[in-house]
Design an enzyme around this catalytic site. Structure first.
Site, mmCIF file in Angstrom:
data_model
loop_
_atom_site.group_PDB
_atom_site.id
_atom_site.type_symbol
_atom_site.label_atom_id
_atom_site.label_comp_id
_atom_site.label_asym_id
_atom_site.label_seq_id
_atom_site.Cartn_x
_atom_site.Cartn_y
_atom_site.Cartn_z
ATOM 1 N N ASP A 128 0.802 -1.215 0.000
ATOM 2 C CA ASP A 128 0.000 0.000 0.000
ATOM 3 C C ASP A 128 0.843 1.277 0.000
ATOM 4 O O ASP A 128 0.418 2.303 0.511
ATOM 5 C CB ASP A 128 -0.916 -0.025 1.236
ATOM 6 N N CYS A 210 -15.728 10.101 1.740
ATOM 7 C CA CYS A 210 -15.345 9.022 2.653
ATOM 8 C C CYS A 210 -14.695 9.585 3.910
ATOM 9 O O CYS A 210 -13.794 10.427 3.849
ATOM 10 C CB CYS A 210 -14.384 8.074 1.937
ATOM 11 N N CYS A 240 -18.514 0.565 7.299
ATOM 12 C CA CYS A 240 -18.981 -0.339 6.247
ATOM 13 C C CYS A 240 -18.494 -1.768 6.466
ATOM 14 O O CYS A 240 -19.103 -2.723 5.971
ATOM 15 C CB CYS A 240 -18.567 0.167 4.864
#
Length: 307
Positions: A128, A210, A240
């Site tokens: 990432d 977000c 979520c």
């Protein structure tokens, strides 16, 4: 034990949940979706997402002569969460030591094992922090499907895990995974639960809305139009994932580096909002929270305090 079994056994020994060994190649299917997302401006101020696009889609531009991608998953679901229900909420992935360091060390160890026990090779670990479409590789490796909240979801493990890769310049015995069927069905819990309506449509996130983007990536003022919608989140957001039925399968991780400083889970509402820099440094010395920094966290705390 054959080569594939040997690599997967080592990955399990290192603490990874799952592992796939697949050929490197151009991510043609993802190319159109990624360009459409960028063209719609859904990356917000994350300008880096629009750089090195070809590298994101083609691992051979990241590692010379790349032939193999080894994809791994690492559980971060915690044993315990914050004690004070009224305290500002920290995303579970940030409880312990920054996962970039933890995963990269494990991937480097796996690379050393392959070089010593399997074959000489060149390669790089990715966590990432470079232009790699990680969910795409994990999905291609049969490790899960991309849910309506855009997270990779595993039938066995849910979605509270990190994804990492080793990209190598040697061919290995490849898995032949079948694509994992979409098990979301008619469920819309993640879409319904998102307080800022950031899930633009199935599997597409408008980063600008977000909470994770707002509290981590955004460097300026938070969006005033989202005032009162953060549900006390001050670094990241798990909503979520928390509501996803597949995460009933989540079990606490066994990675010692992800064990939080005890004080972190004990912080009260008032202690969060009165946090000074010394306490911040004590709690988040080696944490992913350093990404937003003390000033960024205080900005977030002030935003939710007035909700």
């Amino acid at each position: 034990m054959n080569i594939s079994q040997s690599i997967k056994a080592k990955s399990k020994e290192l603490g990874f949940l799952d592992c796939a060994i697949i050929p490197a190649g151009f991510l043609e299917e993802e190319s159109g979706h990624f360009h459409s997302w960028l063209d719609a401006g859904m990356n917000g101020e994350m300008g880096y997402m629009s750089r090195n696009i070809e590298k994101r889609l083609n691992p051979q531009l990241l590692v010379e002569n790349a032939k193999t991608v080894i994809v791994v998953l690492l559980n971060y679901f915690p044993k315990a969460t914050q004690n004070d229900d009224s305290a500002p909420v920290l995303s579970k992935y940030a409880y312990g030591i920054d996962y970039h360091f933890v995963m990269k060390d494990k991937l480097k160890e796996l690379l050393r094992f392959i070089r010593k026990e399997i074959t000489p090779c060149n390669g790089r670990p990715f966590v990432d922090s470079a232009p790699v479409l990680e969910r795409a590789w994990a999905r291609r490796g049969g490790l899960g499907w991309v849910g309506k909240n855009s997270n990779l979801i595993s039938v066995l493990y849910g979605s509270f895990f990190f994804i990492g890769e080793l990209i190598l310049d040697v061919e290995l015995p490849y898995d032949n995974p079948k694509p994992v069927a979409d098990h979301c069905g008619t469920c819309t819990r993640c879409i319904d639960a998102c307080p800022t309506k950031a899930i633009a449509n199935n599997r597409v996130i408008d980063a600008r809305k977000c909470i994770s983007y707002q509290t981590i990536e955004l460097k300026g003022e938070l969006d005033k139009n989202l005032k009162g919608q953060f549900e006390n989140r001050v670094f990241g957001c798990d909503i979520c994932q928390d509501v996803c039925p597949w995460n009933l399968k989540s079990e606490p991780n066994n990675t010692s580096e992800f064990t939080p400083v005890p004080k972190l889970l004990e912080l009260t509402h008032n202690e969060w909002h009165n946090m000074d820099r010394p306490l911040f440094n004590q709690l988040f010395k080696n944490s992913a929270v350093k990404r937003t920094g003390f000033k960024g966290l205080k900005r977030n705390l002030e935003f939710v305090e007035r909700e």
